[in-house]
Design a protein around this motif. Structure first.
Motif, PDB file in Angstrom:
ATOM      1  N   PRO A 227      46.292  -0.170  30.593  1.00 32.11           N
ATOM      2  CA  PRO A 227      46.448  -1.465  31.265  1.00 32.11           C
ATOM      3  C   PRO A 227      47.881  -1.827  31.628  1.00 32.11           C
ATOM      4  O   PRO A 227      48.098  -2.615  32.555  1.00 32.11           O
ATOM      5  CB  PRO A 227      45.865  -2.453  30.245  1.00 32.11           C
ATOM      6  CG  PRO A 227      44.844  -1.656  29.494  1.00 32.11           C
ATOM      7  CD  PRO A 227      45.447  -0.280  29.385  1.00 32.11           C
ATOM      8  N   TRP A 228      48.866  -1.273  30.938  1.00 31.87           N
ATOM      9  CA  TRP A 228      50.254  -1.593  31.260  1.00 31.87           C
ATOM     10  C   TRP A 228      50.603  -1.184  32.696  1.00 31.87           C
ATOM     11  O   TRP A 228      51.490  -1.791  33.312  1.00 31.87           O
ATOM     12  CB  TRP A 228      51.212  -0.921  30.267  1.00 31.87           C
ATOM     13  CG  TRP A 228      51.186   0.579  30.244  1.00 31.87           C
ATOM     14  CD1 TRP A 228      50.441   1.367  29.426  1.00 31.87           C
ATOM     15  CD2 TRP A 228      51.935   1.457  31.081  1.00 31.87           C
ATOM     16  NE1 TRP A 228      50.663   2.687  29.700  1.00 31.87           N
ATOM     17  CE2 TRP A 228      51.585   2.783  30.709  1.00 31.87           C
ATOM     18  CE3 TRP A 228      52.868   1.278  32.104  1.00 31.87           C
ATOM     19  CZ2 TRP A 228      52.133   3.909  31.324  1.00 31.87           C
ATOM     20  CZ3 TRP A 228      53.414   2.395  32.724  1.00 31.87           C
ATOM     21  CH2 TRP A 228      53.052   3.691  32.330  1.00 31.87           C
ATOM     22  N   ARG A 229      49.918  -0.185  33.231  1.00 32.70           N
ATOM     23  CA  ARG A 229      50.166   0.210  34.619  1.00 32.70           C
ATOM     24  C   ARG A 229      49.822  -0.945  35.574  1.00 32.70           C
ATOM     25  O   ARG A 229      50.555  -1.224  36.523  1.00 32.70           O
ATOM     26  CB  ARG A 229      49.326   1.442  34.983  1.00 32.70           C
ATOM     27  CG  ARG A 229      49.719   2.723  34.249  1.00 32.70           C
ATOM     28  CD  ARG A 229      48.753   3.841  34.596  1.00 32.70           C
ATOM     29  NE  ARG A 229      49.067   5.088  33.908  1.00 32.70           N
ATOM     30  CZ  ARG A 229      49.411   6.224  34.516  1.00 32.70           C
ATOM     31  NH1 ARG A 229      49.483   6.276  35.841  1.00 32.70           N
ATOM     32  NH2 ARG A 229      49.660   7.312  33.821  1.00 32.70           N
ATOM     33  N   MET A 230      48.668  -1.583  35.329  1.00 32.70           N
ATOM     34  CA  MET A 230      48.279  -2.707  36.171  1.00 32.70           C
ATOM     35  C   MET A 230      49.158  -3.920  35.926  1.00 32.70           C
ATOM     36  O   MET A 230      49.380  -4.734  36.833  1.00 32.70           O
ATOM     37  CB  MET A 230      46.810  -3.064  35.940  1.00 32.70           C
ATOM     38  CG  MET A 230      45.836  -2.050  36.482  1.00 32.70           C
ATOM     39  SD  MET A 230      46.134  -1.556  38.208  1.00 32.70           S
ATOM     40  CE  MET A 230      46.034  -3.133  39.059  1.00 32.70           C
ATOM     41  N   ALA A 231      49.674  -4.042  34.698  1.00 31.89           N
ATOM     42  CA  ALA A 231      50.623  -5.124  34.429  1.00 31.89           C
ATOM     43  C   ALA A 231      51.849  -4.972  35.321  1.00 31.89           C
ATOM     44  O   ALA A 231      52.298  -5.943  35.955  1.00 31.89           O
ATOM     45  CB  ALA A 231      51.018  -5.112  32.951  1.00 31.89           C
ATOM     46  N   LEU A 232      52.392  -3.760  35.406  1.00 32.29           N
ATOM     47  CA  LEU A 232      53.550  -3.520  36.270  1.00 32.29           C
ATOM     48  C   LEU A 232      53.200  -3.786  37.731  1.00 32.29           C
ATOM     49  O   LEU A 232      53.987  -4.386  38.474  1.00 32.29           O
ATOM     50  CB  LEU A 232      54.050  -2.086  36.102  1.00 32.29           C
ATOM     51  CG  LEU A 232      54.633  -1.688  34.743  1.00 32.29           C
ATOM     52  CD1 LEU A 232      55.162  -0.259  34.793  1.00 32.29           C
ATOM     53  CD2 LEU A 232      55.737  -2.637  34.310  1.00 32.29           C
ATOM     54  N   ALA A 233      52.013  -3.341  38.164  1.00 32.93           N
ATOM     55  CA  ALA A 233      51.610  -3.526  39.558  1.00 32.93           C
ATOM     56  C   ALA A 233      51.519  -5.008  39.912  1.00 32.93           C
ATOM     57  O   ALA A 233      51.999  -5.436  40.974  1.00 32.93           O
ATOM     58  CB  ALA A 233      50.267  -2.833  39.808  1.00 32.93           C
ATOM     59  N   ILE A 258      56.220   5.113  36.646  1.00 34.11           N
ATOM     60  CA  ILE A 258      55.096   4.382  37.242  1.00 34.11           C
ATOM     61  C   ILE A 258      55.599   3.276  38.164  1.00 34.11           C
ATOM     62  O   ILE A 258      55.028   3.049  39.248  1.00 34.11           O
ATOM     63  CB  ILE A 258      54.173   3.815  36.153  1.00 34.11           C
ATOM     64  CG1 ILE A 258      53.572   4.952  35.309  1.00 34.11           C
ATOM     65  CG2 ILE A 258      53.073   2.965  36.763  1.00 34.11           C
ATOM     66  CD1 ILE A 258      52.799   5.979  36.104  1.00 34.11           C
ATOM     67  N   GLU A 259      56.668   2.611  37.778  1.00 38.18           N
ATOM     68  CA  GLU A 259      57.243   1.581  38.648  1.00 38.18           C
ATOM     69  C   GLU A 259      57.653   2.189  39.987  1.00 38.18           C
ATOM     70  O   GLU A 259      57.381   1.613  41.063  1.00 38.18           O
ATOM     71  CB  GLU A 259      58.455   0.934  37.985  1.00 38.18           C
ATOM     72  CG  GLU A 259      59.110  -0.141  38.845  1.00 38.18           C
ATOM     73  CD  GLU A 259      60.385  -0.696  38.244  1.00 38.18           C
ATOM     74  OE1 GLU A 259      60.963  -1.624  38.849  1.00 38.18           O
ATOM     75  OE2 GLU A 259      60.821  -0.204  37.187  1.00 38.18           O
ATOM     76  N   ASP A 260      58.258   3.349  39.949  1.00 36.83           N
ATOM     77  CA  ASP A 260      58.684   4.030  41.177  1.00 36.83           C
ATOM     78  C   ASP A 260      57.464   4.430  42.018  1.00 36.83           C
ATOM     79  O   ASP A 260      57.479   4.316  43.246  1.00 36.83           O
ATOM     80  CB  ASP A 260      59.519   5.258  40.809  1.00 36.83           C
ATOM     81  CG  ASP A 260      60.297   5.800  41.998  1.00 36.83           C
ATOM     82  OD1 ASP A 260      60.941   4.996  42.702  1.00 36.83           O
ATOM     83  OD2 ASP A 260      60.266   7.026  42.226  1.00 36.83           O
ATOM     84  N   MET A 261      56.394   4.887  41.348  1.00 36.44           N
ATOM     85  CA  MET A 261      55.162   5.238  42.059  1.00 36.44           C
ATOM     86  C   MET A 261      54.594   4.026  42.794  1.00 36.44           C
ATOM     87  O   MET A 261      54.146   4.129  43.945  1.00 36.44           O
ATOM     88  CB  MET A 261      54.110   5.764  41.063  1.00 36.44           C
ATOM     89  CG  MET A 261      54.326   7.193  40.604  1.00 36.44           C
ATOM     90  SD  MET A 261      53.162   7.658  39.281  1.00 36.44           S
ATOM     91  CE  MET A 261      51.587   7.312  40.055  1.00 36.44           C
ATOM     92  N   ILE A 262      54.603   2.878  42.124  1.00 32.91           N
ATOM     93  CA  ILE A 262      54.057   1.658  42.733  1.00 32.91           C
ATOM     94  C   ILE A 262      54.871   1.268  43.962  1.00 32.91           C
ATOM     95  O   ILE A 262      54.323   0.981  45.033  1.00 32.91           O
ATOM     96  CB  ILE A 262      54.042   0.504  41.705  1.00 32.91           C
ATOM     97  CG1 ILE A 262      53.088   0.819  40.553  1.00 32.91           C
ATOM     98  CG2 ILE A 262      53.638  -0.810  42.384  1.00 32.91           C
ATOM     99  CD1 ILE A 262      53.243  -0.107  39.354  1.00 32.91           C
ATOM    100  N   ILE A 263      56.173   1.263  43.808  1.00 35.53           N
ATOM    101  CA  ILE A 263      57.062   0.846  44.899  1.00 35.53           C
ATOM    102  C   ILE A 263      56.914   1.770  46.111  1.00 35.53           C
ATOM    103  O   ILE A 263      56.863   1.317  47.258  1.00 35.53           O
ATOM    104  CB  ILE A 263      58.524   0.808  44.417  1.00 35.53           C
ATOM    105  CG1 ILE A 263      58.702  -0.323  43.388  1.00 35.53           C
ATOM    106  CG2 ILE A 263      59.485   0.619  45.585  1.00 35.53           C
ATOM    107  CD1 ILE A 263      60.044  -0.292  42.666  1.00 35.53           C
ATOM    108  N   LYS A 264      56.792   3.082  45.860  1.00 33.78           N
ATOM    109  CA  LYS A 264      56.693   4.052  46.951  1.00 33.78           C
ATOM    110  C   LYS A 264      55.254   4.306  47.412  1.00 33.78           C
ATOM    111  O   LYS A 264      55.039   4.987  48.416  1.00 33.78           O
ATOM    112  CB  LYS A 264      57.338   5.373  46.525  1.00 33.78           C
ATOM    113  CG  LYS A 264      58.844   5.252  46.300  1.00 33.78           C
ATOM    114  CD  LYS A 264      59.441   6.579  45.835  1.00 33.78           C
ATOM    115  CE  LYS A 264      60.947   6.455  45.640  1.00 33.78           C
ATOM    116  NZ  LYS A 264      61.539   7.718  45.126  1.00 33.78           N
TER     117      LYS A 264
END
Length: 431
Positions: A227-233, A258-264
């Motif tokens: 769930p932390w992935r969706m928290a960052l998203a 993961i933050e970089d993946m979301i941004i890109k």
């Protein structure tokens, strides 16, 4: 049974497979003909809500309001059931489980053979999920080919429409309804991952009237277990950086990746999932970052929620078609509460109130534009007893006629019935 595998029903297989985890075996010389899990039922006032429909309920039929041609509906990927029809009855299989390995598919095929034989059903219509990679979809297409069922009788059905159609079938609803389908994952007609949907739905077709605003789903299916992935998203989408430091401290360097993946936008499809919003909030406020079973974060978030809390967080709405419901406003207000030292229990209570109030606001908007007063609440998120109680009671006070799943689960175990109904309506309409 071993995790993610069907129940073991053979003595020799049990000793071979289960010896590492079982201290003793009680064996019998009478064989088990058909494996069936225990059912799980939750009482909601006087209403019975099935969480898992199996022993004691299957193979009892679900009565339909018209005679149908025989349909085989393959169901979803997770919490799978399939459905066959015979005359004015739908026969929904026992809980098969997640179709993610060979053993589960063999159980699926074994159960299909059994129920077809028991009810002497010879399906001439096949229904399946839109997702091409689901094992249930792949099997449905193979079944149609092997049984010479023509392409025009092989019907793909959108996941959330199937959820709503299942409620309609249970309650004998013929006219369009406002369908609220909240769950974790379902492929949408636009190629994105849906899950926070408001539909104007009939048995044959639907229109997507409103949905949660899209955010990134970093790592695809991996986001459902972390769930932390969706928290960052959601924090990135809301431009609310406050809890970032805490999450990164808990997770470590992986969070930077993961933050970089979301941004890109790398390996991060768009999703409108309500289930993933629950996950995000659970992680943001520090309830749970990783899960060991499905919906664990949402369950724990519900369990700590202050049921006496009366306040809500805001949602944003776009003046568009479909209406887009922006949770960024909620995330920013929630983070502000965290910064002010508000307890997790209060925040969890306000969050549940907010989702309920948002649902009511959108339902009112859709009633005004469509004239429809019947509303169906469905999808796995509505297994949350706090959310379903808050929402159903408020909708009834607002004058809506509220319908929910009773004979089949609101989770993906109920999808196959809806698929069968939609497929029949489309074939019937095209004759």
């Amino acid at each position: 049974n071993l995790s993610d595998e069907p129940i073991v029903v053979d003595n020799d297989e049990a000793i071979k497979k289960l010896s590492p985890i079982a201290g003793f075996f009680l064996l019998h010389d009478r064989g088990i003909y058909m494996r069936v899990d225990d059912s799980i039922v939750r009482m909601d006032g006087k209403a019975k809500r099935l969480v898992r429909r199996a022993r004691g309920f299957v193979p009892d039929v679900i009565p339909l309001d018209e005679e149908m041609e025989e349909v085989f509906a393959a169901g979803a990927l997770l919490k799978n059931t399939f459905c066959i029809t015979k005359g004015m009855n739908a026969i929904v299989s026992q809980h098969i489980g997640d179709l993610e390995n060979f053993e589960a598919m063999e159980f699926y095929k074994e159960t299909l053979r059994n129920l077809k034989n028991t009810f002497r059903s010879v399906p001439k219509i096949v229904a399946h999920d839109l997702h091409p990679d689901y094992l249930s979809t792949i099997f449905a297409l193979e079944y149609a080919k092997e049984n010479a069922i023509p392409a025009e009788r092989v019907i793909p059905v959108q996941h959330h429409h199937a959820h709503v159609a299942g409620v309609m079938a249970e309650h004998g609803l013929k006219n369009e309804v406002i369908g609220v389908s909240f769950d974790g994952t379902g492929l949408g007609t636009d190629g994105h991952i849906w899950g926070g949907e408001f539909l104007i739905a009939g048995r044959r077709d639907f229109k997507r009237a409103a949905h949660l605003e899209y955010v990134r789903l970093p790592g695809g299916d991996a986001a459902a277990t972390e769930p932390w992935r969706m928290a960052l998203a959601h924090l990135l989408a809301a431009r609310a950086s406050g809890p970032f430091k805490d999450i990164k401290h808990r997770i470590g360097k992986k969070a930077d990746i993961i933050e970089d993946m979301i941004i890109k936008g790398v390996n991060s499809p768009y999703t409108s999932s309500m289930g993933r919003l629950f996950d995000a909030v659970a992680s943001i406020i520090g309830v749970r970052d990783e899960i060991t079973f499905e919906a664990q974060a949402a369950i724990e978030l519900e369990s700590i929620a202050d049921r006496d809390e009366a306040l809500c967080y805001p949602f944003g709405f776009t003046n568009s078609e479909p209406v887009r419901i922006d949770p960024a406003h909620l995330i920013r207000a929630l983070v502000k509460d965290m910064d002010s030292g508000v307890s997790k229990e209060t925040i969890a209570g306000k969050f549940h109130n907010s989702v309920s109030e948002m649902t009511i606001q959108v339902a009112r908007m859709l009633r005004e534009s469509s004239g429809i007063n019947e509303i169906a609440l469905t999808g796995g998120v509505f297994q949350n007893s706090l959310l379903s109680k808050l929402t159903a009671e408020a909708l009834e006070k607002a004058g809506f006629k509220v319908f929910m799943n009773e004979k089949i689960p609101s989770n993906d175990g109920g999808v196959s019935l809806g698929q069968a109904i939609v497929a029949w309506e489309r074939v019937k309409g095209d004759r």
